[in-house]
Design a protein around this motif. Structure first.
Motif, short mmCIF file in Angstrom:
data_model
loop_
_atom_site.label_atom_id
_atom_site.label_comp_id
_atom_site.label_asym_id
_atom_site.label_seq_id
_atom_site.Cartn_x
_atom_site.Cartn_y
_atom_site.Cartn_z
N GLY A 66 0.85 -0.71 0.10
CA GLY A 66 0.04 -0.02 0.25
C GLY A 66 1.20 1.47 -0.29
N ALA A 67 2.14 1.25 0.61
CA ALA A 67 2.52 2.12 0.66
C ALA A 67 3.38 2.60 -0.66
CB ALA A 67 3.75 2.20 2.30
N GLY A 68 3.46 1.61 -1.95
CA GLY A 68 4.02 1.52 -2.92
C GLY A 68 5.75 0.75 -2.51
N ARG A 69 6.04 0.89 -2.02
CA ARG A 69 8.02 0.16 -1.28
C ARG A 69 8.00 -1.54 -1.88
NH1 ARG A 69 11.54 -2.02 1.60
NH2 ARG A 69 10.18 -3.29 2.40
N LEU A 70 7.02 -2.23 -2.15
CA LEU A 70 6.91 -3.44 -2.59
C LEU A 70 5.69 -3.99 -3.69
CD1 LEU A 70 7.72 -5.97 0.33
CD2 LEU A 70 9.18 -5.01 -1.43
N ASP A 71 5.75 -4.48 -4.65
CA ASP A 71 4.60 -5.65 -5.32
C ASP A 71 5.07 -6.65 -5.46
OD1 ASP A 71 5.44 -2.44 -6.38
OD2 ASP A 71 6.57 -3.69 -8.31
N ALA A 72 3.59 -7.64 -5.42
CA ALA A 72 3.59 -8.60 -5.12
C ALA A 72 2.36 -9.24 -6.06
CB ALA A 72 2.27 -8.87 -3.79
N PHE A 73 2.99 -11.10 -6.26
CA PHE A 73 2.26 -11.68 -6.98
C PHE A 73 1.96 -12.61 -6.60
CE2 PHE A 73 5.14 -9.25 -10.09
CZ PHE A 73 4.06 -9.15 -11.39
N LEU A 74 0.50 -12.84 -5.66
CA LEU A 74 -0.17 -13.94 -5.00
C LEU A 74 -0.89 -14.87 -5.28
CD1 LEU A 74 -0.55 -11.14 -2.15
CD2 LEU A 74 1.40 -12.50 -2.31
N ASP A 75 -0.78 -15.95 -4.90
CA ASP A 75 -1.80 -16.94 -6.01
C ASP A 75 -2.91 -18.10 -4.62
OD1 ASP A 75 -3.39 -18.62 -7.85
OD2 ASP A 75 -2.34 -20.20 -6.81
N VAL A 76 -1.85 -17.04 -3.58
CA VAL A 76 -2.29 -18.26 -2.73
C VAL A 76 -2.06 -16.48 -1.35
CG1 VAL A 76 -2.37 -20.49 -2.86
CG2 VAL A 76 0.03 -18.16 -1.41
N THR A 77 -3.16 -16.81 -0.48
CA THR A 77 -3.66 -15.83 0.68
C THR A 77 -4.37 -15.73 1.80
OG1 THR A 77 -5.96 -14.98 -0.52
CG2 THR A 77 -4.43 -14.06 -1.43
N LEU B 184 -9.47 -13.50 -0.02
CA LEU B 184 -9.29 -12.74 1.09
C LEU B 184 -11.01 -12.32 0.84
CD1 LEU B 184 -6.45 -11.08 -0.61
CD2 LEU B 184 -6.72 -11.88 1.77
N PRO B 185 -11.48 -11.40 2.29
CA PRO B 185 -12.52 -10.58 2.06
C PRO B 185 -12.84 -9.56 1.16
CG PRO B 185 -11.43 -9.91 3.55
CD PRO B 185 -10.62 -11.09 3.01
N ALA B 186 -14.01 -9.28 0.34
CA ALA B 186 -13.94 -8.24 -0.12
C ALA B 186 -13.72 -6.95 -0.03
CB ALA B 186 -15.79 -8.05 -0.04
N GLY B 187 -13.47 -5.61 -0.55
CA GLY B 187 -12.66 -5.05 -0.19
C GLY B 187 -11.66 -4.77 0.89
N HIS B 188 -10.33 -5.61 0.52
CA HIS B 188 -9.40 -6.63 1.59
C HIS B 188 -8.47 -5.38 0.21
CE1 HIS B 188 -5.63 -8.07 2.23
NE2 HIS B 188 -6.47 -8.35 3.30
N PRO B 189 -7.87 -4.59 1.08
CA PRO B 189 -6.78 -4.00 0.49
C PRO B 189 -5.92 -4.08 -1.00
CG PRO B 189 -6.84 -3.49 2.95
CD PRO B 189 -7.51 -4.40 3.05
N LEU B 190 -5.17 -5.53 -0.30
CA LEU B 190 -4.61 -6.15 -1.40
C LEU B 190 -5.57 -6.51 -2.61
CD1 LEU B 190 -2.12 -9.18 0.88
CD2 LEU B 190 -1.35 -6.84 -0.61
N LEU B 191 -6.98 -5.99 -3.05
CA LEU B 191 -7.47 -6.71 -3.79
C LEU B 191 -7.36 -5.11 -4.71
CD1 LEU B 191 -10.00 -8.74 -2.24
CD2 LEU B 191 -8.22 -9.78 -3.97
N GLY B 192 -7.31 -4.22 -4.06
CA GLY B 192 -7.24 -2.72 -4.87
C GLY B 192 -6.08 -2.10 -5.17
N LEU B 193 -4.87 -2.43 -5.08
CA LEU B 193 -4.16 -1.74 -5.08
C LEU B 193 -3.63 -2.13 -6.59
CD1 LEU B 193 -1.96 -2.33 -1.99
CD2 LEU B 193 -2.85 -0.54 -2.12
N PRO B 194 -2.73 -1.09 -7.20
CA PRO B 194 -2.44 -1.99 -8.79
C PRO B 194 -1.33 -1.95 -8.60
CG PRO B 194 -2.07 0.61 -7.80
CD PRO B 194 -2.16 -0.14 -7.22
N ASN B 195 0.01 -2.07 -8.16
CA ASN B 195 0.88 -3.26 -7.50
C ASN B 195 0.82 -4.66 -6.73
OD1 ASN B 195 0.87 -1.64 -4.76
ND2 ASN B 195 2.70 -1.76 -4.80
N VAL B 196 -0.29 -5.16 -7.31
CA VAL B 196 -0.57 -6.23 -6.12
C VAL B 196 -1.66 -6.97 -7.60
CG1 VAL B 196 -0.85 -7.30 -4.29
CG2 VAL B 196 -0.60 -5.36 -3.58
N LEU B 197 -0.96 -8.28 -7.95
CA LEU B 197 -1.31 -9.37 -8.39
C LEU B 197 -1.73 -10.51 -7.58
CD1 LEU B 197 -3.11 -10.26 -11.19
CD2 LEU B 197 -0.82 -11.21 -11.96
#
Length: 323
Positions: free
Chosen positions: A248-259, A264-277
């Protein structure tokens, strides 16, 4: 296994091949395996082929299966299926984990390639205008840290060390010696050093009590700015909240096939970040790839019938450190 799984994993031609080496039960066993029909079939069964949605093979379920000699699992981990009752009976256990590993390795290598190119942040900024050449070349992302020399981890290592892209590969794994690491072509380091030195960190350790949260908030902070976390193992191995903060701070990116949790619940921060897939646990066998599981299982049955050693055989003492 469930009927939909059987239809996907055991296509007609694979099922026909299986029937050439064994006598198949007249009907697929599904559900809890506690009914009268299941007990009747199990009483005659010498080889039990299992898959996704198979319930745990407890002592109660196995009580009528007095002739059972082998369990061949047409999927990855046998932990949800094989209980102490199976081992106590001396039943041979095999898993198609090797067949399921290949697609995960391919997914991971694709994620590493995208990570090295800085694909996620570059794509996110595309709407604001065509990026400059410098922005498009990505970071100096050639040091990859591999957490866990599992079958998938070793597959990733083999591909990276054979690549002409010039990757430097670090490894942390408590069961690998320095001599073994040298043979793999990697540098063996502890987890903190791996995080500190790697621009890409990819997770391939098993889910065990001692690995829960192993990639903690403190360790995530050690990954250099612009670093990328890839997780195709289990979500519980990474501190989800801490990763969300770093991304969220833009310091790291992530590719996550498992969580963790999954999903993840609807609205979780990871689901809306442009630098996270985030993908819904699709790295393993999907679509036409599931044929590999059925083909592997049938080949194992054929080997067992011929009295040969099974390629995917597992032993009780190994299970504690496997996924």
């Amino acid at each position: 296994m469930s009927a939909d799984v059987a239809a996907r994993v055991f296509a007609p031609d694979i099922r026909e091949r299986l029937a050439r080496s064994v006598e198949l039960a007249p009907a697929l066993l599904t559900g809890t395996l506690r009914g009268a029909e299941a007990r009747t079939v199990l009483a005659e069964t010498e080889i039990l082929v299992t898959g996704w949605n198979c319930p745990p093979l407890t002592a109660e379920i196995l009580a009528p299966a007095t002739r059972l000699k082998a369990v061949v699992h047409a999927a990855g981990s046998v932990k949800p299926v094989v209980t102490d009752a199976v081992w106590d009976r001396g039943v041979v256990v095999s898993s198609a984990a090797d067949a399921n590993a290949a697609p995960v390795v391919s997914y991971t290598l694709a994620a590493i390639t995208f990570a090295a190119k800085g694909a996620l942040p570059t794509a996110a900024g595309y709407a604001a205008g065509w990026p400059s050449f410098t922005e498009r070349t990505g970071a100096d992302a050639r040091t990859v840290g591999v957490i866990g020399a599992s079958r998938i981890g070793r597959g990733v290592i083999a591909a990276l060390t054979a690549s002409d892209a010039g990757y430097r590969v670090l490894l942390t794994d408590p069961y690998v010696t320095r001599e073994e690491a040298a043979a793999l072509g990697v540098e063996l380091v502890d987890l903190s050093e791996l995080c500190r030195a790697s621009s890409i960190v990819t997770v391939h350790a098993p889910q065990l009590p001692e690995t829960r949260g192993m990639l903690s908030a403190d360790l995530l902070k050690l990954i250099p700015d612009g670093g990328v976390v890839i997780n195709t193992a289990r979500g519980s191995l990474v501190d989800t909240d801490a990763l969300a903060r770093e991304c969220g701070a833009g310091r790291l990116d992530a590719f996550l096939d498992v969580t963790d949790p999954e999903p993840l619940p609807a609205g979780h921060p990871l689901l809306g970040l442009p630098n996270v897939l985030v993908t819904p646990h699709v790295a393993g066998a999907q679509g036409s790839e599931v044929r590999r599981l059925g083909e592997f299982a049938v080949a194992e049955v054929e080997r067992f019938v011929r009295g040969e050693e099974l390629v995917g055989r597992l032993r009780r003492e190994e299970l504690g450190r496997l996924a």
